[in-house]
Design an enzyme around this catalytic site. Structure first.
Site, short mmCIF file in Angstrom:
data_model
loop_
_atom_site.label_atom_id
_atom_site.label_comp_id
_atom_site.label_asym_id
_atom_site.label_seq_id
_atom_site.Cartn_x
_atom_site.Cartn_y
_atom_site.Cartn_z
N ARG A 1 -6.66 35.68 8.09
CA ARG A 1 -6.22 36.78 8.50
C ARG A 1 -5.18 38.32 7.20
O ARG A 1 -5.10 37.29 7.62
CB ARG A 1 -5.55 37.35 9.54
CG ARG A 1 -6.86 36.85 11.04
CD ARG A 1 -5.74 36.46 12.20
NE ARG A 1 -5.37 34.98 12.20
CZ ARG A 1 -4.50 34.55 12.91
NH1 ARG A 1 -4.23 35.06 13.77
NH2 ARG A 1 -3.70 33.11 12.47
N LYS B 1 -2.44 32.55 1.73
CA LYS B 1 -1.61 31.54 0.97
C LYS B 1 -2.34 30.02 0.90
O LYS B 1 -3.92 29.93 1.38
CB LYS B 1 -0.09 30.86 1.67
CG LYS B 1 -0.79 30.75 3.25
CD LYS B 1 1.31 30.55 3.43
CE LYS B 1 0.55 30.01 4.80
NZ LYS B 1 2.39 29.43 4.96
N LYS C 1 2.48 42.49 10.07
CA LYS C 1 2.50 42.44 11.27
C LYS C 1 3.45 43.27 11.64
O LYS C 1 4.29 44.09 12.45
CB LYS C 1 1.94 41.51 12.32
CG LYS C 1 1.70 41.56 13.73
CD LYS C 1 1.07 40.90 14.44
CE LYS C 1 1.44 39.33 14.61
NZ LYS C 1 2.26 39.02 16.19
N CYS D 1 1.50 37.13 9.86
CA CYS D 1 2.98 37.37 10.81
C CYS D 1 3.59 38.66 9.72
O CYS D 1 3.92 39.64 10.47
CB CYS D 1 3.67 36.31 10.49
SG CYS D 1 3.26 34.96 11.77
C1 UGA Z 1 5.68 33.26 8.09
C2 UGA Z 1 7.14 32.44 8.55
O1 UGA Z 1 7.28 32.10 6.90
C3 UGA Z 1 7.16 31.70 9.21
O2 UGA Z 1 8.24 30.90 9.49
C4 UGA Z 1 7.30 32.47 10.81
O3 UGA Z 1 6.98 31.46 12.09
C5 UGA Z 1 5.53 33.14 10.53
O4 UGA Z 1 5.36 33.54 9.25
C6 UGA Z 1 5.54 33.12 11.59
O5 UGA Z 1 5.76 34.59 12.13
O6 UGA Z 1 4.80 32.82 12.86
P1 UGA Z 1 3.75 32.56 7.35
O7 UGA Z 1 3.06 33.20 7.80
O8 UGA Z 1 2.66 31.30 8.06
O9 UGA Z 1 5.00 32.29 8.06
O10 UGA Z 1 3.41 32.58 6.08
P2 UGA Z 1 4.86 31.96 4.57
O11 UGA Z 1 5.07 31.11 4.14
O12 UGA Z 1 5.76 32.60 5.16
O13 UGA Z 1 3.93 33.04 3.46
C7 UGA Z 1 3.76 34.84 3.88
C8 UGA Z 1 3.09 34.91 3.00
O14 UGA Z 1 3.84 35.59 1.99
C9 UGA Z 1 1.95 34.75 2.08
O15 UGA Z 1 0.79 35.42 1.75
C10 UGA Z 1 2.86 34.17 0.64
O16 UGA Z 1 1.47 33.52 -0.45
C11 UGA Z 1 3.15 35.41 -0.19
N1 UGA Z 1 4.38 34.52 -0.38
C12 UGA Z 1 5.07 33.59 0.48
C13 UGA Z 1 4.83 34.98 -1.05
O17 UGA Z 1 4.25 35.97 -2.24
N2 UGA Z 1 6.12 34.45 -2.64
C14 UGA Z 1 6.49 33.62 -1.96
O18 UGA Z 1 7.27 33.82 -3.19
C15 UGA Z 1 6.45 33.14 -0.37
#
Ligand code: UGA
Length: 432
Positions: free
Chosen positions: A327, A320, A263, A260
């Site tokens: 991906r 994560k 992209k 997400c």
């Molecule tokens: C993200 C959004 O958080 C959702 O609200 C959204 O619906 C989704 O994209 C989408 O568009 O479908 P997601 O990609 O599942 O969700 O995961 P996140 O929990 O947001 O994490 C994204 C990335 O950021 C991961 O690699 C995670 O490790 C990293 N991250 C997250 C950090 O490096 N630091 C943080 O403090 C939080």
């Protein structure tokens, strides 16, 4: 209500299942007949905590079923959700061909007034295109409404996020579909925002880009922490106590990944550009994210001097915690770089090993996380799985040829690791 969801990926399957859990009767459609067979037989194509049990329960209760026929799904429901992939093109813009195909298929199958709801993440103004397409291809000439209803689910927490959403966004061009949409979401007790379609579409890209910005911001601060000897977790805590900022998404890391943020960020930059606005701020967010991985790799090579010929243990392959999704995973990117530099890898992930295997066939896959460090020159933490915090550190220290740990997720306490005799390098904490 009777609902049809087209697409059984992460979004479609969670959405369909959670709608069924909310009491609706749901048909999930996927053109992949094998996947449909698997789901019909009780199999799960993805790992998402809590989902398998919910699918089973709702199938048993007769509220959820799967089919490969769009015709059947559209004929039997007055509300049809589109939840198909919108993958990136090589130039960063969005490939909307699946949305277009599904719009045509829905148009061809419609026999009565239908509400067509887009859940996939799409560029602003896509709703207008979907409406034009349906109008053009609907031979039955029945009435319809297009609604934008973006999803905000996080992988790994998707069921929870769906059942207890912060908000539900409903973008419409007329009031006609609003009562049905409100009824659909009534079981979830969430604030509902009714707005125009363009605003709803923008909310999704703007929200994801803002969250990516928040992570890049704290990652940039983490660089300053390393340069000054400060601790990024202390800084994030102090910043996050301000209710206007909030502590969430201020965890410094080796960079964000997944299907997400990278992209959606590229897409949002391209969308802005195509409308005549250069969103330089978001280009910087991308740059900081890429640099964060470069810095982590440099930290490893500066410490080990030569990577070629070293055996490295890597904990984490998923992008994560709580998911098997690899991906755009920073962990996979890191492994590929280390392999390219001539390292041998021993890797472990609680859920993502099967999906990682075809991408990293050279790595040795270790089932027990406590065995990863055996015979390694250093151990690397690449994903924030909470169970890694329970690693047997004493055993790891003895197993490693040199007690060196590179932590890209700040899972351990710096002083404790140093007291145990590790050379411990993490993100933005002291001179690490
Ligand atoms: C993200 C959004 O958080 C959702 O609200 C959204 O619906 C989704 O994209 C989408 O568009 O479908 P997601 O990609 O599942 O969700 O995961 P996140 O929990 O947001 O994490 C994204 C990335 O950021 C991961 O690699 C995670 O490790 C990293 N991250 C997250 C950090 O490096 N630091 C943080 O403090 C939080």
């Amino acid at each position: 209500m009777k609902l049809t969801i087209i697409g059984t990926g992460y979004v479609g399957l969670v959405t369909g299942t959670c709608f069924a859990e909310g009491g609706h009767t749901v048909i999930c459609v996927d053109k992949d007949a094998e996947k449909v067979k698997m789901l019909q037989a009780g199999g799960m194509p993805i790992y998402e905590p809590g989902l398998e049990a919910l699918v089973k329960e709702n199938v048993r209760a007769g509220r959820l079923r799967f089919t490969a026929s769009t015709q059947e799904g559209v004929e039997q429901s007055a509300v049809v959700f589109i939840a198909v992939p919108t993958p990136p093109m090589p130039d960063g813009s969005v490939d909307l061909s699946f949305i277009e195909v599904v719009s045509r298929e829905i148009a061809g199958a419609m026999r009565a007034y239908t509400i067509v709801v887009d859940k996939s993440t799409v560029p602003v103004k896509t709703g207008e295109k979907v409406a034009e397409t349906i109008k053009r291809y609907c031979k039955a000439k029945v009435d319809f409404d297009v609604v934008s209803n973006p999803e905000f689910l996080r992988e790994g927490f998707a069921v929870d996020d769906f059942m207890k959403p912060d908000r539900v966004v409903i973008g419409v061009s007329s009031t006609r579909p609003v009562p049905a949409m409100k009824e659909i979401y009534a079981p979830y007790n969430a604030p509902i925002i009714v707005t125009d379609i363009n605003s709803a579409e923008l909310i999704k890209h703007a929200a994801n880009s803002f969250l990516a910005l928040k992570i890049s911001y704290i990652n940039a601060v983490s660089v300053l922490c390393e340069l000054s000897g400060a601790n990024v977790q202390e800084v994030a805590h102090g910043m996050g106590m301000d209710a206007r900022i909030g502590r969430k998404f201020l965890d410094a890391s080796l960079g964000f990944g997944g299907s997400c943020f990278p992209k959606d960020l590229s897409a949002f930059i391209r969308i802005s550009e195509s409308m005549g606005y250069k969103f330089g701020l978001l280009q910087e967010v991308q740059r900081i994210n890429a640099e964060q991985m470069d810095r982590f790799v440099k930290k490893i090579s500066d410490t080990l001097w030569v990577i070629k010929g070293k055996t490295l243990g890597v904990l984490g392959l998923a992008f994560k915690q709580n998911t098997d999704d690899v991906r755009m995973s920073p962990a996979i990117d890191l492994c590929q770089r280390l392999l390219k530099d001539g390292a041998r890898l021993r890797v472990h992930d609680p859920q993502a090993m099967e999906k990682a295997r075809p991408i990293l066939p050279e790595a040795t896959y270790v089932t027990d996380m406590d065995e990863v460090a055996e015979g390694c020159d250093a151990l690397i933490i690449a994903t924030e799985w909470p169970q890694f915090k329970k690693l047997d550190l004493e055993r790891a220290r003895k197993s490693l040829a040199h007690p060196i740990v590179f932590d890209g997720r700040n899972l351990f306490d710096v002083e404790e690791m140093e007291r145990m005799g590790f050379l411990y390098k993490s993100i933005g904490r002291g001179k690490g």
